[in-house]
Design a protein around this motif. Structure first.
Motif, PDB file in Angstrom:
ATOM      1  N   LYS A   1     -12.407  -4.873  -3.490  1.00  0.00           N
ATOM      2  CA  LYS A   1     -12.043  -5.377  -2.153  1.00  0.00           C
ATOM      3  C   LYS A   1     -13.295  -5.813  -1.386  1.00  0.00           C
ATOM      4  CE  LYS A   1     -10.787  -3.756   2.398  1.00  0.00           C
ATOM      5  NZ  LYS A   1     -10.623  -2.621   3.283  1.00  0.00           N
TER       6      LYS A   1
ATOM      7  N   MET B   1      -9.385   8.337   4.678  1.00  0.00           N
ATOM      8  CA  MET B   1     -10.548   8.421   5.570  1.00  0.00           C
ATOM      9  C   MET B   1     -10.155   8.881   6.977  1.00  0.00           C
ATOM     10  SD  MET B   1     -13.154   7.465   3.729  1.00  0.00           S
ATOM     11  CE  MET B   1     -14.439   7.006   4.877  1.00  0.00           C
TER      12      MET B   1
ATOM     13  N   LYS C   1     -22.196  -3.902   6.128  1.00  0.00           N
ATOM     14  CA  LYS C   1     -21.399  -3.134   5.146  1.00  0.00           C
ATOM     15  C   LYS C   1     -21.174  -3.961   3.870  1.00  0.00           C
ATOM     16  CE  LYS C   1     -18.012  -0.451   3.501  1.00  0.00           C
ATOM     17  NZ  LYS C   1     -18.169   0.876   3.011  1.00  0.00           N
TER      18      LYS C   1
ATOM     19  N   THR D   1     -12.897  -1.376   6.908  1.00  0.00           N
ATOM     20  CA  THR D   1     -13.742  -2.411   6.302  1.00  0.00           C
ATOM     21  C   THR D   1     -12.906  -3.676   6.211  1.00  0.00           C
ATOM     22  OG1 THR D   1     -14.916  -0.768   4.977  1.00  0.00           O
ATOM     23  CG2 THR D   1     -15.082  -3.065   4.273  1.00  0.00           C
TER      24      THR D   1
HETATM   25  P1  NAD Z   1      -5.730   4.471   3.111  1.00  0.00           P
HETATM   26  O1  NAD Z   1      -4.889   3.425   2.490  1.00  0.00           O
HETATM   27  O2  NAD Z   1      -5.792   5.833   2.505  1.00  0.00           O
HETATM   28  O3  NAD Z   1      -5.310   4.667   4.661  1.00  0.00           O
HETATM   29  C1  NAD Z   1      -4.866   3.639   5.500  1.00  0.00           C
HETATM   30  C2  NAD Z   1      -3.802   4.240   6.410  1.00  0.00           C
HETATM   31  O4  NAD Z   1      -3.384   3.267   7.358  1.00  0.00           O
HETATM   32  C3  NAD Z   1      -2.535   4.673   5.653  1.00  0.00           C
HETATM   33  O5  NAD Z   1      -2.244   6.023   5.957  1.00  0.00           O
HETATM   34  C4  NAD Z   1      -1.463   3.721   6.165  1.00  0.00           C
HETATM   35  O6  NAD Z   1      -0.166   4.310   6.215  1.00  0.00           O
HETATM   36  C5  NAD Z   1      -1.978   3.413   7.548  1.00  0.00           C
HETATM   37  N1  NAD Z   1      -1.460   2.195   8.135  1.00  0.00           N
HETATM   38  C6  NAD Z   1      -1.348   0.966   7.568  1.00  0.00           C
HETATM   39  N2  NAD Z   1      -0.865   0.082   8.466  1.00  0.00           N
HETATM   40  C7  NAD Z   1      -0.665   0.766   9.628  1.00  0.00           C
HETATM   41  C8  NAD Z   1      -0.196   0.412  10.915  1.00  0.00           C
HETATM   42  N3  NAD Z   1       0.186  -0.846  11.182  1.00  0.00           N
HETATM   43  N4  NAD Z   1      -0.116   1.356  11.860  1.00  0.00           N
HETATM   44  C9  NAD Z   1      -0.511   2.625  11.589  1.00  0.00           C
HETATM   45  N5  NAD Z   1      -0.977   3.039  10.392  1.00  0.00           N
HETATM   46  C10 NAD Z   1      -1.057   2.115   9.422  1.00  0.00           C
HETATM   47  O7  NAD Z   1      -7.200   3.837   3.218  1.00  0.00           O
HETATM   48  P2  NAD Z   1      -8.585   4.627   3.412  1.00  0.00           P
HETATM   49  O8  NAD Z   1      -9.154   4.998   2.084  1.00  0.00           O
HETATM   50  O9  NAD Z   1      -8.399   5.667   4.459  1.00  0.00           O
HETATM   51  O10 NAD Z   1      -9.500   3.443   3.971  1.00  0.00           O
HETATM   52  C11 NAD Z   1      -9.359   2.957   5.295  1.00  0.00           C
HETATM   53  C12 NAD Z   1     -10.408   1.893   5.508  1.00  0.00           C
HETATM   54  O11 NAD Z   1     -11.718   2.447   5.278  1.00  0.00           O
HETATM   55  C13 NAD Z   1     -10.294   0.698   4.553  1.00  0.00           C
HETATM   56  O12 NAD Z   1     -10.598  -0.485   5.254  1.00  0.00           O
HETATM   57  C14 NAD Z   1     -11.323   1.003   3.473  1.00  0.00           C
HETATM   58  O13 NAD Z   1     -11.819  -0.165   2.849  1.00  0.00           O
HETATM   59  C15 NAD Z   1     -12.396   1.696   4.293  1.00  0.00           C
HETATM   60  N6  NAD Z   1     -13.260   2.613   3.528  1.00  0.00           N
HETATM   61  C16 NAD Z   1     -12.710   3.472   2.622  1.00  0.00           C
HETATM   62  C17 NAD Z   1     -13.556   4.324   1.917  1.00  0.00           C
HETATM   63  C18 NAD Z   1     -12.998   5.296   0.891  1.00  0.00           C
HETATM   64  O14 NAD Z   1     -13.789   5.855   0.119  1.00  0.00           O
HETATM   65  N7  NAD Z   1     -11.688   5.539   0.874  1.00  0.00           N
HETATM   66  C19 NAD Z   1     -14.938   4.306   2.140  1.00  0.00           C
HETATM   67  C20 NAD Z   1     -15.457   3.448   3.101  1.00  0.00           C
HETATM   68  C21 NAD Z   1     -14.601   2.600   3.795  1.00  0.00           C
END
Ligand code: NAD
Length: 292
Positions: free
Chosen positions: A241, A12, A166, A94
């Motif tokens: 989740k 995202m 949400k 989230t």
């Molecule tokens: P993801 O796992 O692809 O990305 C998370 C990123 O955060 C990773 O690149 C990871 O390396 C980085 N990260 C973790 N800890 C870190 C830190 N301490 N410092 C810097 N970077 C760090 O997850 P995503 O799919 O991008 O989702 C992100 C959020 O959005 C989640 O909370 C998810 O529930 C929410 N979300 C996701 C979707 C979806 O369809 N993927 C939709 C709505 C909401």
């Protein structure tokens, strides 16, 4: 145009940063996985989360879960300490409502929770919906920045309200999807065609986004994940989740949510049975096998 610090360049976060850059903002980006910075050409490559936060007008996190968000802002990440006193801090992850409220109360700056719906496709297209919790003043400052990444920006109330909306949304979505799957399986056993069920229900009282956009059988909605072997879309693991966070919130405030609890149980079994990476509509296979 604002100077923005952005931490968390995953599925995202990376496309969200690309849209902020497209909108003309200057972005300093950071992720613990160094290769992630290659996904955001044009952004300054910060060397730490604190470095991304320092000097920015607006600082945004897009991280996996509550513990990462707390650590980034208040703990080892040191982001709140590094950010300017007049910076606006926004968490788009989230996470649980309690952590969102805890972080908002602990940082000295204005802080908003602003989780999104719309998934990776919405993040790429810049059409996310943002559900925002925090003060009206913070919301007014955030709106022009969030508009660069989304098309609907809704102020839901005080700190934690964005996360609350949400979780309620996704609990409703999961329950709607599972019962839609049950209806298709019942229809199959009654000898009805998928198309007939869809043609009536998609415009009748049972019409829903789950049915009309993510129809869980191939055919009636050509773009739905069912037509590509349930490639997500919205992965079942992410739905699990969010259902867990909804149950956690329900327990904390003493709300009875038996249908939400049952949906959580169904998705846990689907994920544990190998469905984690499938779209959440793929649960129809488990329901069809009579395992539900
Ligand atoms: P993801 O796992 O692809 O990305 C998370 C990123 O955060 C990773 O690149 C990871 O390396 C980085 N990260 C973790 N800890 C870190 C830190 N301490 N410092 C810097 N970077 C760090 O997850 P995503 O799919 O991008 O989702 C992100 C959020 O959005 C989640 O909370 C998810 O529930 C929410 N979300 C996701 C979707 C979806 O369809 N993927 C939709 C709505 C909401």
């Amino acid at each position: 145009m604002a100077s923005i610090g952005f931490v968390g360049l995953g599925n995202m976060g990376a496309p969200m940063v690309r849209n902020l850059l497209k909108a003309g903002h200057a972005v300093a980006a950071f992720d613990i996985v160094p290769g992630a910075l290659d996904l955001v050409p044009g952004a300054r490559h910060a060397v730490s989360a604190a470095d991304a936060a320092s000097g920015a007008d607006v600082v945004i996190t897009m991280l996996p879960a509550g513990q990462h968000v707390r650590d980034a802002w208040l703990g080892a990440g040191g982001m709140a300490a590094a950010a300017r006193a007049d910076a606006l801090l926004i968490d788009c992850s989230t996470i649980d409502v309690a952590t969102a409220r805890e972080v908002a109360g602990a940082v000295p700056q204005a802080f908003l929770d602003a989780p999104v719906s719309g998934g990776v496709m919405g993040a790429e297209a810049g059409t996310l919906t943002f559900m925002v919790g925090g003060t009206a003043e913070g919301f007014a400052r955030a709106e022009p920045v969030l508009q660069g990444m989304g098309k609907r920006i809704v102020h839901c109330g005080d700190a934690g309200a964005g996360q609350g909306v949400k979780l309620c949304n996704n609990m409703m979505l999961a329950a709607t999807m599972t019962v839609t799957c049950e209806a298709f399986v019942l229809a199959e056993k009654l000898g009805l065609s998928h198309q007939a069920l869809f043609d009536v229900c998609s415009t009748a009282t049972s019409s829903s986004w789950a049915l009309n956009s993510y129809c869980p059988v191939p055919g009636p909605v050509p773009g739905s994940p069912a037509n590509r072997d349930y490639a997500p879309g919205f992965a079942a693991a992410l739905m699990l989740k969010d259902l867990g966070l909804a149950q956690q919130a329900a327990q904390q405030v003493g709300a009875a949510t038996p249908i939400g609890a049952h949906a959580l149980d169904l998705y846990r079994r689907f994920v544990e049975g190998g469905g984690a990476a499938k779209d959440f509509s793929g649960i129809i296979a488990m329901i069809r096998e009579g395992n539900a």
